[in-house]
Design a protein around this motif. Structure first.
Motif, short mmCIF file in Angstrom:
data_model
loop_
_atom_site.label_atom_id
_atom_site.label_comp_id
_atom_site.label_asym_id
_atom_site.label_seq_id
_atom_site.Cartn_x
_atom_site.Cartn_y
_atom_site.Cartn_z
N ALA A 41 25.01 -14.08 -3.88
CA ALA A 41 24.37 -13.13 -4.73
C ALA A 41 24.11 -13.63 -6.37
O ALA A 41 23.31 -13.27 -6.85
CB ALA A 41 25.35 -11.92 -4.85
N THR A 42 24.98 -14.63 -6.60
CA THR A 42 24.73 -15.51 -7.87
C THR A 42 23.43 -16.20 -8.07
O THR A 42 23.11 -16.51 -8.80
CB THR A 42 25.95 -16.40 -8.13
N THR A 43 22.69 -16.65 -6.85
CA THR A 43 21.62 -16.98 -6.62
C THR A 43 20.19 -16.50 -6.63
O THR A 43 19.27 -16.92 -6.84
CB THR A 43 21.61 -18.06 -5.47
N GLY A 44 20.86 -15.09 -6.89
CA GLY A 44 19.37 -14.07 -7.10
C GLY A 44 19.13 -13.31 -5.57
O GLY A 44 18.21 -12.72 -5.65
N GLY A 45 19.89 -13.95 -4.50
CA GLY A 45 19.58 -13.51 -3.22
C GLY A 45 20.29 -12.00 -3.04
O GLY A 45 21.39 -11.90 -3.32
N THR A 46 19.35 -11.30 -2.36
CA THR A 46 20.10 -9.88 -1.74
C THR A 46 20.95 -10.41 -0.33
O THR A 46 20.92 -11.45 -0.03
CB THR A 46 18.88 -9.12 -1.37
N ARG A 47 21.61 -9.24 -0.01
CA ARG A 47 22.25 -9.55 1.21
C ARG A 47 21.42 -9.84 2.34
O ARG A 47 21.72 -10.65 3.25
CB ARG A 47 23.14 -8.12 1.67
N ARG A 48 20.13 -9.26 2.46
CA ARG A 48 19.09 -9.51 3.46
C ARG A 48 18.80 -11.30 3.46
O ARG A 48 18.96 -11.81 4.16
CB ARG A 48 17.96 -8.85 3.37
N ASP A 49 18.60 -11.71 2.09
CA ASP A 49 18.27 -13.10 1.90
C ASP A 49 19.55 -13.85 2.41
O ASP A 49 19.26 -15.04 2.96
CB ASP A 49 18.22 -13.49 0.52
N ALA A 50 20.69 -13.42 2.18
CA ALA A 50 21.76 -14.25 2.59
C ALA A 50 21.94 -14.32 4.09
O ALA A 50 22.32 -15.39 4.67
CB ALA A 50 23.18 -13.61 2.03
N TRP A 51 21.47 -13.10 4.63
CA TRP A 51 21.55 -13.10 6.20
C TRP A 51 20.53 -14.18 6.81
O TRP A 51 20.95 -14.97 7.61
CB TRP A 51 21.01 -11.82 6.88
N TYR A 52 19.38 -14.35 6.14
CA TYR A 52 18.30 -15.43 6.52
C TYR A 52 19.17 -16.82 6.34
O TYR A 52 18.75 -17.62 7.41
CB TYR A 52 17.14 -15.28 5.88
N ASP A 53 19.61 -17.17 5.55
CA ASP A 53 20.22 -18.55 5.13
C ASP A 53 21.54 -18.46 5.74
O ASP A 53 21.67 -19.84 6.50
CB ASP A 53 20.44 -18.57 3.53
N VAL A 54 22.35 -17.70 5.59
CA VAL A 54 23.66 -17.93 6.12
C VAL A 54 23.82 -17.63 7.80
O VAL A 54 24.17 -18.70 8.75
CB VAL A 54 24.97 -16.93 5.61
N ASP A 55 23.42 -16.48 8.04
CA ASP A 55 23.40 -16.49 9.79
C ASP A 55 22.32 -17.22 10.20
O ASP A 55 22.64 -17.71 11.40
CB ASP A 55 23.11 -14.98 9.83
N GLY A 56 21.23 -17.49 9.69
CA GLY A 56 20.30 -18.40 10.20
C GLY A 56 20.60 -19.85 10.50
O GLY A 56 20.72 -20.44 11.50
N GLY A 57 21.55 -20.42 9.40
CA GLY A 57 22.04 -21.45 9.55
C GLY A 57 23.17 -21.65 10.62
O GLY A 57 23.20 -22.65 11.48
N ILE A 58 23.97 -20.65 10.65
CA ILE A 58 24.89 -20.62 11.91
C ILE A 58 24.29 -20.74 13.13
O ILE A 58 24.73 -21.34 14.24
CB ILE A 58 25.82 -19.36 11.63
#
Length: 667
Positions: free
Chosen positions: A86-103
């Motif tokens: 969230a500190t990078t300006g990303g929403t929870r959906r954005d985090a899903w693309y990055d975090v869950d996508g990477g996993i």
């Protein structure tokens, strides 16, 4: 607080004040980044030696298992990454693309390992006989180069960007040194700490450098690789380093490109609506800060405004704000500096002939940049196809003919991805052929697949991520393509015994007779090259007639004496699948034992006709082995069926599930 680098087995802090990392929404300084005084050149040599040795001690199979375990470990702790995100300006959906996508990338590459050998050599093609007596043969193999992979990541995907490069390198047995972008380095540091704390990564297999690379490239040579994601200008500057020009270091670049979406002439109303949704989504996810985001949109003249309005209608209700606030759909850009770059790019596009058709009324202070739709009624000026606004901005262009659309698409100079909205295969064929040298991935969107499509901007681990020209010319992901890119290809020439021993695959001429029937042996007891010659069976007229009755296959060559005599066979012949079944009867040991089930059949070829009076014999050889799980392994058997003249009549590979030692007999 300074972020730390993990080099040579230790967390280290750089010297000097460093560069601030700020909260994208509030501007608060979260940490500082510096690599001054860190032993980056020494870390390269240490990674090669310590990390390379530790990874090669594992083999493909074990490295794949560790990737799966790592994915599970991170999945259980991803909320911490979400909070930081969230500190990078990303929403929870954005985090899903990055975090869950990477996993998800880790899971994908762990599954690929199941089909790989247990060691570190990856054979590519069949053995090539180099002498008549087969005593000298050749084969292409892939092997770890003994180097290190340096990854330089962009700010927009601190988790996925690191993991999508790490996974294929780790599976290949090559250590990684990751260098994240400064604005989101705190997320990457947290990720690496988790990965190391898992205890799953051998020492030296992953290092982290926060801050400048300094003189790191001076330590690289032909064994090493650099995987870069970022701007074309930076990539072009890096390519000129002597490491790449003189010493042969591999440079793989994935750079921001002017990706396009095109509404085809044959598209219906449903395709228009689906494409509008895709464009709106690409401007919303990560606030348009994706290297694959849609930057240029092309539509037939009479449908351009309806498409623009359909996109606007989807963007207008969005709420902009701090992603930690309830109901926020869109956060700020990653930094104020990034916002300034987007503002300059938009000004250049307007100066080049575009105009602002619509801009979201949301906040524009700080690092916020509202979604903006530009319209270029004259699509021709080259400047409109050369400048990228790396944010929630897209420029819309009209076209009259497919040929004009293709010419305009090509002005982008190379794309990572393009989306074509059409239900018509002929229209798709035109653009596939026309864009083959212009784009790394072509995504066709229509009424038949829109409900299942993974989307324009989502690279998939099993498909190529990269593109020609402006897109960098690199190849990231792509399943085994990415793994192979980390390995060295060489032609290996030797005797069949040596080839078989080193590759773990059967080489003709290196057979040795089985002392007991191979089906009585567990997975561990079976040896590659172990061979069984079966007893013989003479084919009768009754065999052919009964098989036709049983299978309902009454093809004339098997049942019509006159027609068969006039055919290319010159006589009535047995069914090919009878030969297959007869061979199974010859080599199968019927009693319960370690062989549990037939797992499949590959590469079947019928080489000579078989008729009544011919005598068949089979040769069964252990061709290749790979573990499947703790209880079973997959064994591939080379089968050769010969006639009374020892001429091969059929060849194929049978796959069986075989119990592993200590698991006992099947119930």
């Amino acid at each position: 607080m300074k972020l730390q680098s993990y080099l040579m087995g230790e967390w280290r802090e750089g010297q000097g004040e460093g560069v601030p990392v700020r909260d994208a929404s509030t501007g608060e300084v979260l940490a500082r980044v510096t690599a001054e005084g860190l032993p980056v050149k020494e870390a390269v040599a240490w990674g090669r030696e310590v990390g390379g040795r530790a990874l090669l001690a594992l083999g493909f199979q074990e490295r794949g298992r560790r990737l799966r375990a790592l994915a599970q470990y991170l999945s259980e702790r991803k909320e911490e990454l979400y909070r930081l995100y969230a500190t990078t300006g990303g929403t929870r959906r954005d985090a899903w693309y990055d975090v869950d996508g990477g996993i998800g990338v880790l899971y994908t590459y762990s599954s690929l390992a199941r089909n790989l050998p247990e060691g570190n050599l990856l054979p590519e093609d069949d053995f090539l006989p180099l002498s008549k007596d087969l005593s000298f043969q050749g084969r292409h193999v892939l092997a770890p180069k003994g180097g290190i992979t340096v990854q330089i990541n962009a700010f927009n995907f601190p988790v996925w960007g690191l993991l999508e490069k790490f996974a294929p390198a780790f599976l290949a047995g090559v250590p990684t040194l990751a260098k994240p972008a400064t604005p989101t380095a705190h997320v990457a540091e947290a990720l690496v700490r988790m990965m190391l704390e898992s205890g799953l990564l051998p020492e030296g297999s992953l290092q982290l450098l926060v801050g400048s690379v300094g003189d790191l490239f001076d330590a690289l040579d032909h064994r090493d690789s650099v995987y870069f994601t970022g701007s074309k200008a930076t990539a072009d500057r890096l390519r000129r380093h002597p490491a790449f020009l003189e010493r042969g270091t591999l440079f793989n670049a994935e750079t921001d490109s002017l990706n396009a979406a095109l509404l085809g002439l044959e598209a219906g109303e449903e395709e228009l609506e689906r494409l509008a949704q895709e464009i709106a989504q690409e401007l919303t996810i990560k606030t348009g800060q994706r290297c694959t985001a849609i930057r240029r949109v092309f539509a037939p003249e009479d449908r351009l405004l309806p498409l623009l309005e359909a996109v606007r209608a989807r963007l207008e209700p969005l709420r902009l704000g701090d992603p930690r606030a309830e109901g926020v759909d869109l956060g700020p850009l990653a930094s104020s500096a990034q916002k300034e770059e987007v503002e300059r790019a938009v000004a250049t596009l307007v100066q080049g002939g575009a105009r602002v058709h619509w801009r979201h009324p949301g906040p524009a202070e700080g690092a916020f940049f509202p979604p903006t739709l530009l319209l270029a009624e004259d699509p021709g000026p080259p400047a409109l196809h050369q400048v990228e606004a790396f944010g929630p901005v897209a420029t819309f262009f009209p076209y009259r003919t497919p040929e004009e659309a293709l010419r305009l698409l090509r002005l982008g100079g190379g794309m990572l991805v393009a989306t074509l909205a059409t239900p018509d295969p002929q229209e798709a064929r035109f653009y596939l052929q026309g864009l083959a040298g212009e784009v790394g991935r072509l995504h066709v969107l229509n009424r038949r697949n829109a409900h299942a499509s993974t989307g324009h901007g989502s690279p998939l681990p099993r498909l190529l991520h990269g593109g020609p020209g402006r897109a960098g010319g690199g190849e990231e992901l792509g399943g085994m393509l990415a793994v192979r890119r980390h390995l060295a290809r060489l032609a290996f020439q030797a005797d069949p015994q040596t080839l078989q021993a080193l590759t773990g695959e059967y080489a003709k001429g290196a057979e040795h007779p089985a002392r007991v029937h191979p089906f009585r042996k567990t997975y561990e007891e079976l040896e590659v090259g172990e061979t069984l010659w079966t007893h013989r069976r003479t084919v009768t007229e009754a065999d052919i007639a009964l098989f036709a009755h049983l299978s309902w296959d009454h093809f004339y060559a098997h049942t019509d004496e006159i027609a068969a005599r006039e055919s290319l066979f010159g006589r009535r012949v047995a069914h090919g699948y009878f030969v297959l079944s007869a061979a199974a009867g010859l080599f199968v040991d019927p009693a319960p034992g370690p062989v549990l089930a037939n797992y499949g059949l590959e590469g079947l070829r019928f080489l000579e006709p078989v008729g009544a009076g011919d005598t068949l014999q089979a040769r069964l050889t252990v061709k290749r082995k790979r573990p499947r799980d703790a209880k079973t392994g997959v064994v591939e058997w080379a089968v050769e069926v010969v006639n009374q003249e020892r001429k091969p009549v059929a060849t194929y590979t049978v796959l069986t599930l075989v119990a592993r030692k200590g698991e006992g007999e099947p119930a």
